[in-house]
Design a protein around this motif. Structure first.
Motif, PDB file in Angstrom:
ATOM      1  N   ASN A   1       3.912  -5.862  -1.933  1.00 35.79           N
ATOM      2  CA  ASN A   1       2.819  -5.228  -2.658  1.00 35.79           C
ATOM      3  C   ASN A   1       2.207  -6.248  -3.615  1.00 35.79           C
ATOM      4  O   ASN A   1       2.845  -7.216  -4.022  1.00 35.79           O
ATOM      5  CB  ASN A   1       3.287  -3.960  -3.378  1.00 35.79           C
ATOM      6  CG  ASN A   1       4.213  -4.254  -4.546  1.00 35.79           C
ATOM      7  OD1 ASN A   1       3.795  -4.842  -5.550  1.00 35.79           O
ATOM      8  ND2 ASN A   1       5.468  -3.848  -4.422  1.00 35.79           N
ATOM      9  N   ASN A   2       0.958  -6.038  -3.955  1.00 34.43           N
ATOM     10  CA  ASN A   2       0.173  -7.048  -4.671  1.00 34.43           C
ATOM     11  C   ASN A   2       0.796  -7.475  -5.999  1.00 34.43           C
ATOM     12  O   ASN A   2       0.796  -8.662  -6.330  1.00 34.43           O
ATOM     13  CB  ASN A   2      -1.251  -6.532  -4.906  1.00 34.43           C
ATOM     14  CG  ASN A   2      -2.052  -6.456  -3.623  1.00 34.43           C
ATOM     15  OD1 ASN A   2      -1.860  -7.253  -2.711  1.00 34.43           O
ATOM     16  ND2 ASN A   2      -2.953  -5.486  -3.541  1.00 34.43           N
ATOM     17  N   ASP A   3       1.310  -6.532  -6.761  1.00 30.68           N
ATOM     18  CA  ASP A   3       1.861  -6.863  -8.081  1.00 30.68           C
ATOM     19  C   ASP A   3       3.119  -7.718  -7.965  1.00 30.68           C
ATOM     20  O   ASP A   3       3.278  -8.710  -8.680  1.00 30.68           O
ATOM     21  CB  ASP A   3       2.170  -5.583  -8.864  1.00 30.68           C
ATOM     22  CG  ASP A   3       0.900  -4.843  -9.278  1.00 30.68           C
ATOM     23  OD1 ASP A   3      -0.163  -5.496  -9.334  1.00 30.68           O
ATOM     24  OD2 ASP A   3       0.980  -3.625  -9.524  1.00 30.68           O
ATOM     25  N   ASP A   4       4.025  -7.332  -7.057  1.00 27.49           N
ATOM     26  CA  ASP A   4       5.250  -8.113  -6.874  1.00 27.49           C
ATOM     27  C   ASP A   4       4.941  -9.512  -6.367  1.00 27.49           C
ATOM     28  O   ASP A   4       5.533 -10.490  -6.798  1.00 27.49           O
ATOM     29  CB  ASP A   4       6.192  -7.414  -5.897  1.00 27.49           C
ATOM     30  CG  ASP A   4       6.837  -6.174  -6.500  1.00 27.49           C
ATOM     31  OD1 ASP A   4       6.787  -6.034  -7.746  1.00 27.49           O
ATOM     32  OD2 ASP A   4       7.388  -5.355  -5.741  1.00 27.49           O
ATOM     33  N   ARG A   5       3.983  -9.587  -5.432  1.00 25.91           N
ATOM     34  CA  ARG A   5       3.628 -10.889  -4.870  1.00 25.91           C
ATOM     35  C   ARG A   5       2.987 -11.779  -5.930  1.00 25.91           C
ATOM     36  O   ARG A   5       3.281 -12.978  -6.020  1.00 25.91           O
ATOM     37  CB  ARG A   5       2.686 -10.720  -3.685  1.00 25.91           C
ATOM     38  CG  ARG A   5       2.287 -12.049  -3.040  1.00 25.91           C
ATOM     39  CD  ARG A   5       1.463 -11.858  -1.789  1.00 25.91           C
ATOM     40  NE  ARG A   5       0.328 -11.011  -2.024  1.00 25.91           N
ATOM     41  CZ  ARG A   5       0.082  -9.869  -1.350  1.00 25.91           C
ATOM     42  NH1 ARG A   5       0.902  -9.473  -0.415  1.00 25.91           N
ATOM     43  NH2 ARG A   5      -0.992  -9.143  -1.628  1.00 25.91           N
TER      44      ARG A   5
END
Length: 399
Positions: A79-83
């Motif tokens: 997911n964008n935040d984790d990445r």
């Protein structure tokens, strides 16, 4: 289309040819053999060859490749935040909009400095846990050495490019290729994931859940667009997705491009619900043999008026000539028009690769005054043939 099998340059020959030590006359047979190797290098990278060759037997390159490449897919499907947090921690960026749910490619990049090329990060291959995790297990620890492995393989490939530049300089006369690389100070490394249809489904479903826009926003770099127009192939770019291409027809603008032989990963439709419902990345370690037995890198040879499919030895590293080397060598090295094609009728196969772009300094000035006119004409005059090949390929993929 015919398959072209790349010339194999062994790492030991590369070291010997780029060494400053000269063999004595008593080793006349070895001297003659190395002269033949040099001729083969120039023939394959020159206007009569494909503009590519494969380097085999590079120490630790295979282990580093097998460790790094599967991470490309896992990064793409986080997911964008984790990445975003992970990439920042590992000093990585991206050349594409990773928030675009309709993207076909995910790219993770880093600038690599030549001054650190011989000061390795200390990343030990034995510590990389190649293939030690259970299938389907997702663990953030597997990204711990992402940046380290990225740089280790990147610096290895930069060293190969510098050595090839030195060999080509000797054959051409002068030191312009190698000097241009060193003057630039940096090279760009890219870890690239070419999405399977399954990957795209997972990303789009996750985007819908998170309320992201469905609209596709494709931006073409102005310099790239200008280059394409000069080559007369801008229309191919617009058609590319209609004809099953992962990457559109283009020339690399730099001196050399070094890339790993791609890894293909087989994913399952059964993986998608887990990723969507649990916000966890899809995990796949199913390395799958290339369906066609080749790289799915396609090149166009203007002299033969033909498109070729590139085949390279497994675990080798590929060197490709860019436009800057073509100009600096006055046509003695040939930049190659190329694209990456999707395997037809295989929806759950992704393609992973690692690429290092060796380019001159941005302030470098180029001149075409001494460039052979007949070679200059060949660069753009056969684009109609490529368009016909794309149309034929499109019909084949749809049937």
């Amino acid at each position: 289309m015919e398959v072209v099998e790349l010339y194999e340059l062994h790492y030991s020959d590369l070291l010997q040819l780029s060494s400053e030590k000269s063999l004595s006359d008593e080793f006349i047979e070895e001297i003659q053999r190395l002269e033949l190797v040099t001729r083969s290098i120039m023939e394959n990278l020159g206007p009569e060859g494909p503009g590519l060759l494969a380097i085999t037997g590079v120490p630790e390159a295979s282990n580093l490749r097998r460790t790094l490449l599967p991470l490309a897919r896992k990064l793409a499907l986080l997911n964008n935040d984790d990445r975003k947090r992970l990439l920042k921690k590992q000093n990585l960026g991206s050349d594409v909009s990773l928030k675009n749910p309709n993207r076909d490619v995910s790219s993770f990049s880093m600038q690599l400095k030549y001054e650190q090329c011989y000061e390795r990060s200390g990343c030990q291959v034995d510590d990389l846990d190649v293939g030690n995790r259970d299938e389907g297990e997702v663990d953030q620890d597997e990204f711990k050495k992402l940046g380290c492995t990225f740089k280790e393989l990147g610096y290895c490939m930069m060293d190969l490019g510098l050595r090839l530049a030195q060999i080509c300089d000797k054959a051409i006369g002068g030191q312009e290729l190698q000097q241009s690389l060193l003057e630039s100070g940096t090279a760009k490394g890219r870890l690239i994931h070419y999405h399977s249809a399954v990957d795209n489904d997972v990303i789009r479903e996750a985007a819908k859940r998170n309320g992201q826009s469905k609209a596709r926003n494709v931006k073409v770099d102005k310099n790239e667009q200008s280059s394409l127009k000069q080559r007369g192939i801008e229309s191919l770019k617009d058609q590319s997705n209609d004809y099953g291409l992962w990457q559109q027809w283009h020339y690399d603008y730099g001196i050399f491009t070094l890339l790993t032989v791609p890894m293909f990963l087989l994913s399952s439709h059964q993986e998608a619900p887990a990723a969507i419902n649990n916000d966890s990345p899809v995990s796949s370690k199913h390395e799958f043999p290339s369906p066609g037995g080749h790289t799915y890198l396609h090149i166009f040879d203007p002299k033969k008026n033909q498109v070729f499919i590139v085949k390279a030895p497994s675990e080798s590293l590929i060197l490709q000539v860019g436009e800057a080397a073509d100009i600096l060598s006055k046509g003695k090295l040939r930049a190659t028009l190329h694209c990456v094609c999707r395997p037809p009728n295989v929806e759950n196969l992704s393609r992973e690769t690692f690429v290092v772009f060796l380019q001159p300094a941005w302030s470098k000035q180029f001149s075409l005054l001494d460039y052979p006119l007949e070679l200059l004409a060949l660069s753009g005059q056969q684009c109609g043939y490529v368009a016909r090949e794309l149309n034929s390929l499109g019909r084949s993929l749809r049937n």
